[in-house]
Enzyme design. Structure first.
Site, PDB file in Angstrom:
ATOM      1  N   ALA A 164     -14.891  15.130 -85.360  1.00 37.59           N
ATOM      2  CA  ALA A 164     -14.435  16.509 -85.203  1.00 37.59           C
ATOM      3  C   ALA A 164     -12.965  16.557 -84.797  1.00 37.59           C
ATOM      4  O   ALA A 164     -12.377  15.555 -84.394  1.00 37.59           O
ATOM      5  CB  ALA A 164     -15.297  17.221 -84.158  1.00 37.59           C
ATOM      6  N   LYS A 189     -14.879   9.753 -92.252  1.00 41.42           N
ATOM      7  CA  LYS A 189     -14.471  11.028 -92.808  1.00 41.42           C
ATOM      8  C   LYS A 189     -14.054  11.906 -91.628  1.00 41.42           C
ATOM      9  O   LYS A 189     -14.902  12.462 -90.934  1.00 41.42           O
ATOM     10  CB  LYS A 189     -15.626  11.655 -93.597  1.00 41.42           C
ATOM     11  N   GLY A 245     -20.041  17.674 -84.284  1.00 40.89           N
ATOM     12  CA  GLY A 245     -19.661  18.997 -84.763  1.00 40.89           C
ATOM     13  C   GLY A 245     -20.612  20.069 -84.276  1.00 40.89           C
ATOM     14  O   GLY A 245     -21.278  19.921 -83.243  1.00 40.89           O
ATOM     15  N   VAL A 249     -24.046  22.860 -88.600  1.00 38.60           N
ATOM     16  CA  VAL A 249     -23.809  21.783 -89.563  1.00 38.60           C
ATOM     17  C   VAL A 249     -24.643  20.561 -89.204  1.00 38.60           C
ATOM     18  O   VAL A 249     -25.152  19.861 -90.084  1.00 38.60           O
ATOM     19  CB  VAL A 249     -22.308  21.429 -89.616  1.00 38.60           C
ATOM     20  N   GLU A 267     -23.983  14.446 -82.322  1.00 35.88           N
ATOM     21  CA  GLU A 267     -23.375  14.932 -81.075  1.00 35.88           C
ATOM     22  C   GLU A 267     -22.970  16.369 -81.334  1.00 35.88           C
ATOM     23  O   GLU A 267     -21.932  16.643 -81.937  1.00 35.88           O
ATOM     24  CB  GLU A 267     -22.173  14.040 -80.708  1.00 35.88           C
ATOM     25  N   LEU A 268     -23.811  17.310 -80.876  1.00 31.95           N
ATOM     26  CA  LEU A 268     -23.655  18.712 -81.247  1.00 31.95           C
ATOM     27  C   LEU A 268     -23.292  19.560 -80.025  1.00 31.95           C
ATOM     28  O   LEU A 268     -22.363  19.239 -79.311  1.00 31.95           O
ATOM     29  CB  LEU A 268     -24.935  19.197 -81.939  1.00 31.95           C
ATOM     30  N   CYS A 301     -16.567  18.928 -76.019  1.00 28.83           N
ATOM     31  CA  CYS A 301     -18.030  19.060 -76.083  1.00 28.83           C
ATOM     32  C   CYS A 301     -18.610  19.153 -74.679  1.00 28.83           C
ATOM     33  O   CYS A 301     -19.671  19.749 -74.481  1.00 28.83           O
ATOM     34  CB  CYS A 301     -18.632  17.868 -76.821  1.00 28.83           C
ATOM     35  N   THR A 302     -17.918  18.557 -73.713  1.00 26.02           N
ATOM     36  CA  THR A 302     -18.409  18.550 -72.330  1.00 26.02           C
ATOM     37  C   THR A 302     -17.733  19.604 -71.451  1.00 26.02           C
ATOM     38  O   THR A 302     -17.876  19.573 -70.229  1.00 26.02           O
ATOM     39  CB  THR A 302     -18.189  17.157 -71.704  1.00 26.02           C
ATOM     40  N   GLU A 404     -23.053  28.266 -77.298  1.00 26.65           N
ATOM     41  CA  GLU A 404     -21.806  27.624 -76.904  1.00 26.65           C
ATOM     42  C   GLU A 404     -20.628  28.297 -77.594  1.00 26.65           C
ATOM     43  O   GLU A 404     -20.613  28.433 -78.823  1.00 26.65           O
ATOM     44  CB  GLU A 404     -21.820  26.136 -77.270  1.00 26.65           C
TER      45      GLU A 404
END
Length: 516
Positions: A164, A189, A245, A249, A267-268, A301-302, A404
């Protein structure tokens, strides 16, 4: 002064003239702002036009070469793979400051965080070096005389990493270090909005691989958009897909990988909460919540999204926290001392606006923030005010609490006992990180125990944000799997249970008798 975070290069060429400073940063990591920049690497750089998306043909070729590289690399002794990782670590360390500046330039986070992100890659390489001599299986006692059972880890295959924008270097590092130590090949990617970071990092790694006569496609790169990501996820040539991400997705990625019986690490969402008990040391807790909620402009993310305050200390805590919020000055993320940089895109600003509008429309009290910065020169950039809000109710089925928002918005509520706070902490679909502030050992025991927090990261007197590489990183519920340290490496190998008979007889297990 950088006042907005825009994509510097596009398919058709330079989207705008870049500054001398930006050109200098690119040059320091081996990227020319004048020449065409290859955006595909499979052992050779493809002459693409200004970091355009890879074509389907280029992706197919890159996957073929990555598969072939894996077949060579899997037989390299693990300690030798560790030595290559050590050299990658050294090469990255030499460019730590330059890469950190590039992260700041392209992503928008402040420079000290950009440099820290590169250090995280360096650290996980250190971890991988040691791991290369410690990726042990097990010897299991057999019930049959003259038999032993071995659990043996072997290389898995090709690992696809879809990273991301918010951590354009570190997350790839977590995956590459473990994958390489395990004997796999990796195809990366990156986010389509941070291609330059991936090109700079891959250039460094490619030189190390070349110096060691290792096929460059062991660490392939394909820049591109949705079509490239979809093709990579659906490819049967990719045994493990690590995706970072959105939840939306991530569900699509998970379904597609599972439909072909592949493995995935997802890892969302990270709708993370901090709980402040009445015995908490506020001199520690307040700055930690401030960094957790406002650091990286709320784009980790955190990041701390929810704040639960015990009634006894709520007024004092909020007074101190609002003072810190009021003191933060947004500015150029590349200038030392800046604490608040821009959001990554205009779309992120729209997400922020919609979230604040929803808070206001549902009767929430906005204690501070809630607006974009409208004074020049910030008005032309992606700068928003860090916001503290008190929603009207604490119903965690409501959108305000269960969703979120990837922006610096902190929703607060007041509780009366720890059990209530834990219930609120666990009431959302996300389960990445959480934090309890207390000096009472009994609270600590409850918090980390079976009736405590249900997140993957459960901290005490440490904020929700800023994990080290030594422990596994990941969450529960909408998150799947683990990255970085701990036992995360076990996902990057193929496990075999091997029963060995070294006796002169061949008894069956469980005492089965099948003799004629």
């Amino acid at each position: 002064m950088i006042i907005s975070r825009r994509v510097i290069l596009s398919r058709t060429g330079l989207s705008r003239a870049i500054s001398t400073r930006a050109s200098g940063i690119l040059s320091s990591v081996g990227i020319s702002a004048k020449d065409e920049i290859p955006g595909v690497y499979d052992g050779q750089w493809k002459d693409t036009c200004r970091v355009r998306t890879a074509s389907p043909e280029e992706l197919h070729e890159a996957l073929e070469k990555t598969r072939a590289a894996y077949k060579d690399f899997r037989d390299v002794p693990a300690p030798r793979r560790g030595e290559i990782l050590r050299q990658i670590r050294e090469a990255l360390s030499l460019k730590r400051e330059e890469l950190g500046a590039l992260i700041s330039l392209e992503m928008g986070k402040i420079r000290t965080e950009g440099v820290g992100e590169v250090q995280e890659f360096v650290d996980i390489c250190d971890y991988g070096v040691g791991l290369s001599r410690m990726m042990n299986g097990r010897v299991v006692a057999s019930e049959r005389p003259g038999h032993s059972i071995l659990e043996v880890p072997n290389p898995l295959g090709v690992v696809g990493v879809l990273s991301a924008f918010n951590f354009p270097v570190a997350v790839y590092g977590w995956n590459l270090a473990l994958s390489l130590a395990a004997g796999n090949a990796t195809i990366w990617k990156p986010s389509p909005t941070t291609p330059l970071c991936s090109i700079a990092v891959t250039s460094i790694i490619a030189r190390v691989l070349e110096a060691n006569d290792v096929p460059g496609a062991v660490a392939s790169l394909v820049t591109g958009g949705k079509d490239i990501g979809e093709a990579l996820v659906q490819s049967r040539d990719v045994e493990l897909v690590s995706f970072t991400g959105s939840e939306h997705v991530g569900r699509i990625v998970g379904r597609n990988v599972m439909s072909r019986f592949g493995k995935s690490i997802l890892e969302l969402g990270g709708n993370n909460a901090s709980i402040i008990m009445p015995d908490a040391d506020l001199s520690l807790a307040v700055p930690a919540v401030f960094f957790g909620a406002a650091g990286t402009a709320g784009q980790r993310c955190t990041s701390t999204r929810r704040l639960y305050l015990h009634r006894a200390i709520a007024p004092e805590f909020l007074e101190r926290l609002q003072k810190l919020y009021g003191s933060v000055v947004p500015g150029d993320p590349l200038v030392d001392g800046t604490l608040l940089g821009p959001l990554h895109t205009r779309a992120a600003c729209d997400v922020y606006d919609k979230a604040v509008q929803h808070l206001r429309s549902t009767g929430a009290e906005i204690l501070i923030g809630g607006k974009r910065y409208h004074k020049a020169p910030l008005d032309s950039g992606n700068f928003v005010e860090p916001t503290i809000a008190f929603p009207k109710s604490v119903d965690h089925s409501e959108h305000i609490w269960k969703t979120e928002t990837f922006a610096p918005i902190l929703n607060a509520a007041i509780f009366d006992d720890l059990e209530q706070a834990i219930e609120w902490n666990n009431a959302v679909p996300q389960g990445l990180s959480s934090s309890l502030w207390t000096r009472d050992l009994r609270n600590l025991g409850k918090w980390i125990g079976p009736s405590g927090s249900d997140t993957g990261i459960v901290n005490v007197n440490v904020g929700t944000s800023g994990a080290e590489i030594g422990a596994a990183f990941g969450g529960n519920k909408v998150c799947v799997g683990r990255e970085s340290g701990g036992d995360a490496w076990k996902q990057y190998v193929r496990w075999s249970a091997c029963t060995i008979n070294f006796s002169d007889e061949a008894p069956l297990a469980q005492g089965v008798n099948f003799s004629t």
